[in-house]
Design an enzyme around this catalytic site. Structure first.
Site, PDB file in Angstrom:
ATOM      1  N   HIS A   1       0.852  -1.190   0.000  1.00  0.00           N
ATOM      2  CA  HIS A   1       0.000   0.000   0.000  1.00  0.00           C
ATOM      3  C   HIS A   1       0.888   1.240   0.000  1.00  0.00           C
ATOM      4  O   HIS A   1       2.108   1.154   0.106  1.00  0.00           O
ATOM      5  CB  HIS A   1      -0.902   0.003   1.249  1.00  0.00           C
ATOM      6  CG  HIS A   1      -1.949  -1.070   1.219  1.00  0.00           C
ATOM      7  ND1 HIS A   1      -3.257  -0.825   0.906  1.00  0.00           N
ATOM      8  CD2 HIS A   1      -1.852  -2.411   1.439  1.00  0.00           C
ATOM      9  CE1 HIS A   1      -3.940  -1.962   0.936  1.00  0.00           C
ATOM     10  NE2 HIS A   1      -3.113  -2.940   1.257  1.00  0.00           N
TER      11      HIS A   1
ATOM     12  N   GLU B   1       3.535   0.370   3.647  1.00  0.00           N
ATOM     13  CA  GLU B   1       3.045   1.671   3.178  1.00  0.00           C
ATOM     14  C   GLU B   1       4.250   2.350   2.536  1.00  0.00           C
ATOM     15  O   GLU B   1       5.165   2.788   3.227  1.00  0.00           O
ATOM     16  CB  GLU B   1       2.501   2.521   4.337  1.00  0.00           C
ATOM     17  CG  GLU B   1       1.286   1.933   5.041  1.00  0.00           C
ATOM     18  CD  GLU B   1      -0.018   2.070   4.260  1.00  0.00           C
ATOM     19  OE1 GLU B   1      -0.024   2.770   3.229  1.00  0.00           O
ATOM     20  OE2 GLU B   1      -1.017   1.462   4.680  1.00  0.00           O
TER      21      GLU B   1
END
Ligand SMILES: [Zn+2]
Length: 425
Positions: A308, A385
């Site tokens: 992500h 992330e």
């Protein structure tokens, strides 16, 4: 090899311009707010639930930033009020400028990208069609290593692509690593990371390739293809899938990282169909998550990675409170993640933090990695992330694609190496 690459580019070359009717973000500002007390959290929660602003970075913890896309009509009273209440920072004065810069760079670079080899892939973002062409090209170039197939269909009927990379070493006793990218549509850098990881696995001079003696890999480079297409063509900051919803036809899509069975409809997700974190009417209601969950169940990987962006973090379970359930393997997972963070830093000195997702980001229920771990389908599960920390967020400039992928792939190599040390075959 070069000839085939040229074919790939000439067939996929397109000068990307924003489609007619695309949603624009003229004069939208990115406002970062940092809640200092429970009242501030309450205010932010209300902004999220009323969908006053598009939330770019979700919140939930005191002291942790929340990024909002503020439309022009809210930039006086609403924004002033927030600025009176808590620390704020305007990160971008015009989101549309960031989007236009992105599209112009892509147009410029696609004109000269036919001249060189694989490296040029990582100078521009790829549409779903280009990702498909890319993996098929890779298969053609590496028929003994790469196998492209479909593990299902998206809501709009696109193939959910999986790429298996396996080396015939005479041994069937290997660890499996499953990596998915692009569950959230607007996180284009993650699609690039999956493609980069695949090239590394195929490159005999790369340390990633050496892992094939002990690991098989299954890579999903575009886990939400409908959303990715919508993000390219219509709404650059789209996050969800594109399924229709039962009660409100005007609100489309499910958050594919809130639609999993573990903690479904809990904190950090919403039962409002219009919300960006809509969890769906039931777990696995979205075909994209159902199909991915089936692969995880069938394959039971040793390591599951879900890519992500943004925030520069490596997150560990559980991100959702579950009474009586703790991540028993947390200390070992943290040790391995710390080594991955160091390996990532060694490449371009990019700083990441690793930790429990609820502690270092926010509580979010219904996520894929929590589910896989809670179901005992894998021993290790991490959510990455990727870059950046919010300066450009989802609109990460193309010149950061290659360095982001270089460092991320280096960290994945370290992760696998550390896992093998602790789990010899
Ligand atoms: Zn995401």
């Amino acid at each position: 090899m070069k000839f085939l690459l040229l074919l790939f580019y000439s067939s996929s070359l397109c000068n990307w311009v924003r489609a007619e009717g695309a949603v624009t973000f003229d004069n939208y500002k990115i406002l970062r707010v940092v809640p200092q007390n429970p009242q501030h959290l309450e205010m932010i929660n209300e902004i999220e639930t009323t969908q006053k602003c598009l939330v770019l970075l979700q919140g939930g913890n005191i002291g942790q930033p929340v990024d909002l896309a503020v439309p022009p009509h809210l930039q006086t009273d609403f924004m002033d009020n927030l600025r009176d209440q808590m620390p704020t920072e305007i990160i971008s004065h015009n989101i549309e400028t960031l989007i236009n810069r992105e599209s112009m760079q892509m147009q410029m670079e696609s004109e000269f990208s036919t001249e060189a080899g694989f490296d040029t892939v990582f100078t521009q973002y790829l549409t779903f069609t280009k990702i498909q062409q890319f993996v098929l090209q890779l298969q053609e170039l590496n028929p003994n290593l790469v196998k492209v197939s479909s593990y299902g269909k998206s809501f709009e009927g696109r193939d959910l692509i999986q790429v298996a990379v396996q080396k015939n070493t005479g041994s069937t006793n290997k660890h499996l690593v499953l990596m998915d990218c692009g569950l959230h549509a607007r996180e284009w850098i993650t699609n690039m990371e999956c493609c980069h990881w695949l090239t590394q696995l195929c490159d005999t001079s790369s340390p990633a390739h050496a892992l094939l003696d002990n690991f098989n890999f299954l890579v999903m480079p575009s886990a939400n293809p409908d959303g990715l297409e919508h993000s390219w063509n219509t709404f650059r900051l789209w996050r969800k899938t594109r399924n229709t919803n039962p009660t409100n036809p005007a609100c489309v899509g499910t958050d594919p990282n809130r639609n999993w069975a573990f903690g479904h409809s809990g904190t950090g997700s919403s039962t409002d169909e219009c919300s960006d974190v809509y969890c769906g009417p039931a777990p696995f209601s979205a075909p994209e998550t159902l199909a991915l969950s089936k692969v995880l169940k069938e394959q039971e990987p040793t390591l599951y990675l879900s890519m992500h962006s943004y925030s520069q973090l490596i997150l560990m379970s559980y991100g959702c409170d579950a009474p009586g359930l703790t991540n028993k393997n947390f200390t070992e997972q943290q040790t391995i993640a710390n080594k991955a963070v160091q390996a990532l830093h060694d490449v371009h000195q990019t700083t990441y933090e690793a930790g429990n997702s609820k502690t270092i980001l926010y509580e979010a229920c219904g996520c894929s990695t929590d589910w896989a771990l809670a179901e005992n389908l894998c021993k290790y599960a991490y959510t990455y992330e990727l870059r950046d920390t919010g300066r450009t967020g989802f609109l990460l400039p193309e010149d950061q694609i290659a360095p982001t992928c270089d460092e991320t792939s280096a960290s994945v190599v370290t992760m696998c190496t550390e896992i093998l040390k602790r789990n010899p075959l």
